[in-house]
Design a protein around this motif. Structure first.
Motif, PDB file in Angstrom:
ATOM      1  N   GLY A  72     -24.507  -3.287  26.719  1.00  0.00           N
ATOM      2  CA  GLY A  72     -25.459  -2.200  26.536  1.00  0.00           C
ATOM      3  C   GLY A  72     -25.264  -1.134  27.580  1.00  0.00           C
ATOM      4  O   GLY A  72     -24.432  -1.254  28.477  1.00  0.00           O
ATOM      5  N   GLY A  73     -26.043  -0.095  27.431  1.00  0.00           N
ATOM      6  CA  GLY A  73     -25.955   1.011  28.364  1.00  0.00           C
ATOM      7  C   GLY A  73     -26.953   2.079  28.006  1.00  0.00           C
ATOM      8  O   GLY A  73     -27.909   1.837  27.264  1.00  0.00           O
ATOM      9  N   THR A  74     -26.699   3.258  28.513  1.00  0.00           N
ATOM     10  CA  THR A  74     -27.566   4.400  28.245  1.00  0.00           C
ATOM     11  C   THR A  74     -26.697   5.543  27.717  1.00  0.00           C
ATOM     12  O   THR A  74     -25.649   5.851  28.289  1.00  0.00           O
ATOM     13  CB  THR A  74     -28.282   4.844  29.535  1.00  0.00           C
ATOM     14  N   SER A  75     -27.152   6.152  26.627  1.00  0.00           N
ATOM     15  CA  SER A  75     -26.393   7.252  26.019  1.00  0.00           C
ATOM     16  C   SER A  75     -26.529   8.515  26.868  1.00  0.00           C
ATOM     17  O   SER A  75     -27.346   8.579  27.785  1.00  0.00           O
ATOM     18  CB  SER A  75     -26.901   7.514  24.607  1.00  0.00           C
ATOM     19  N   ARG A  76     -25.732   9.535  26.523  1.00  0.00           N
ATOM     20  CA  ARG A  76     -25.842  10.819  27.226  1.00  0.00           C
ATOM     21  C   ARG A  76     -27.230  11.411  27.102  1.00  0.00           C
ATOM     22  O   ARG A  76     -27.689  12.128  27.984  1.00  0.00           O
ATOM     23  CB  ARG A  76     -24.841  11.811  26.645  1.00  0.00           C
ATOM     24  N   ALA A  77     -27.898  11.118  25.978  1.00  0.00           N
ATOM     25  CA  ALA A  77     -29.253  11.641  25.753  1.00  0.00           C
ATOM     26  C   ALA A  77     -30.308  10.827  26.508  1.00  0.00           C
ATOM     27  O   ALA A  77     -31.487  11.149  26.459  1.00  0.00           O
ATOM     28  CB  ALA A  77     -29.567  11.623  24.262  1.00  0.00           C
ATOM     29  N   GLY A  78     -29.880   9.736  27.187  1.00  0.00           N
ATOM     30  CA  GLY A  78     -30.819   8.945  27.961  1.00  0.00           C
ATOM     31  C   GLY A  78     -31.440   7.784  27.190  1.00  0.00           C
ATOM     32  O   GLY A  78     -32.359   7.137  27.685  1.00  0.00           O
ATOM     33  N   ASN A  79     -30.934   7.500  25.994  1.00  0.00           N
ATOM     34  CA  ASN A  79     -31.468   6.394  25.191  1.00  0.00           C
ATOM     35  C   ASN A  79     -30.688   5.112  25.468  1.00  0.00           C
ATOM     36  O   ASN A  79     -29.455   5.118  25.538  1.00  0.00           O
ATOM     37  CB  ASN A  79     -31.370   6.725  23.696  1.00  0.00           C
ATOM     38  N   ALA A  80     -31.426   4.013  25.593  1.00  0.00           N
ATOM     39  CA  ALA A  80     -30.783   2.717  25.807  1.00  0.00           C
ATOM     40  C   ALA A  80     -30.151   2.242  24.504  1.00  0.00           C
ATOM     41  O   ALA A  80     -30.689   2.475  23.423  1.00  0.00           O
ATOM     42  CB  ALA A  80     -31.811   1.708  26.300  1.00  0.00           C
ATOM     43  N   TRP A  81     -28.984   1.593  24.600  1.00  0.00           N
ATOM     44  CA  TRP A  81     -28.326   1.031  23.424  1.00  0.00           C
ATOM     45  C   TRP A  81     -27.767  -0.336  23.781  1.00  0.00           C
ATOM     46  O   TRP A  81     -27.577  -0.664  24.953  1.00  0.00           O
ATOM     47  CB  TRP A  81     -27.203   1.940  22.914  1.00  0.00           C
TER      48      TRP A  81
END
Length: 133
Positions: A15-24
């Motif tokens: 997992g991580g965080t997208s450029r838009a700041g959303n967790a995935w």
């Protein structure tokens, strides 16, 4: 698309965080088909579908997926993104039957003629017809 086979490997969730700041988050699985010449297919579930479709090594599954390719720095990468998985070989009695899209078959005889005998039904006289031509 669909593919059926045995789960032979379950990868760790990443997992991580997208450029838009959303967790995935995503989890990858490897499925091996049960054919004369078996094929191995690596696919993934993304987000909440990981919890919705838990799978373990050895499970015989039918997986529905979409293929998607994208370009990054001049190279193309293909993603096999699953959206549904179910145990293969489910008992058909457990699956509800589909409704007949055409409805019931029409009766062979109109309602008023259900108990009629051939003598009750008169044929047009020779030369007479109800056809307009």
């Amino acid at each position: 698309m669909e593919i059926t086979g045995k789960i032979i490997q379950v990868m760790d969730e990443v997992g991580g965080t997208s450029r838009a700041g959303n967790a995935w988050r995503k989890r990858e699985y490897v499925l091996e088909t049960q054919e004369t010449y078996p094929k191995k297919v690596c696919f993934n579930f993304f987000g909440d579908r990981i919890d919705q479709y838990p799978m373990q090594v050895g499970d015989l599954m039918t997986v529905s997926f979409d293929l998607e390719s994208r370009e990054f720095n001049g190279r193309w990468y293909t993603d096999v993104r699953a959206w549904k998985a179910e145990k293969a070989g489910q008992n058909p009695a457990d699956v509800p039957a589909a409704a007949d899209p055409f409805g019931a078959a029409p009766s062979a005889m109109p309602a008023g003629y259900a108990n009629a005998t051939p003598a009750d039904i008169s044929a047009p006289a020779p030369g007479e017809s109800d056809l307009p031509f």
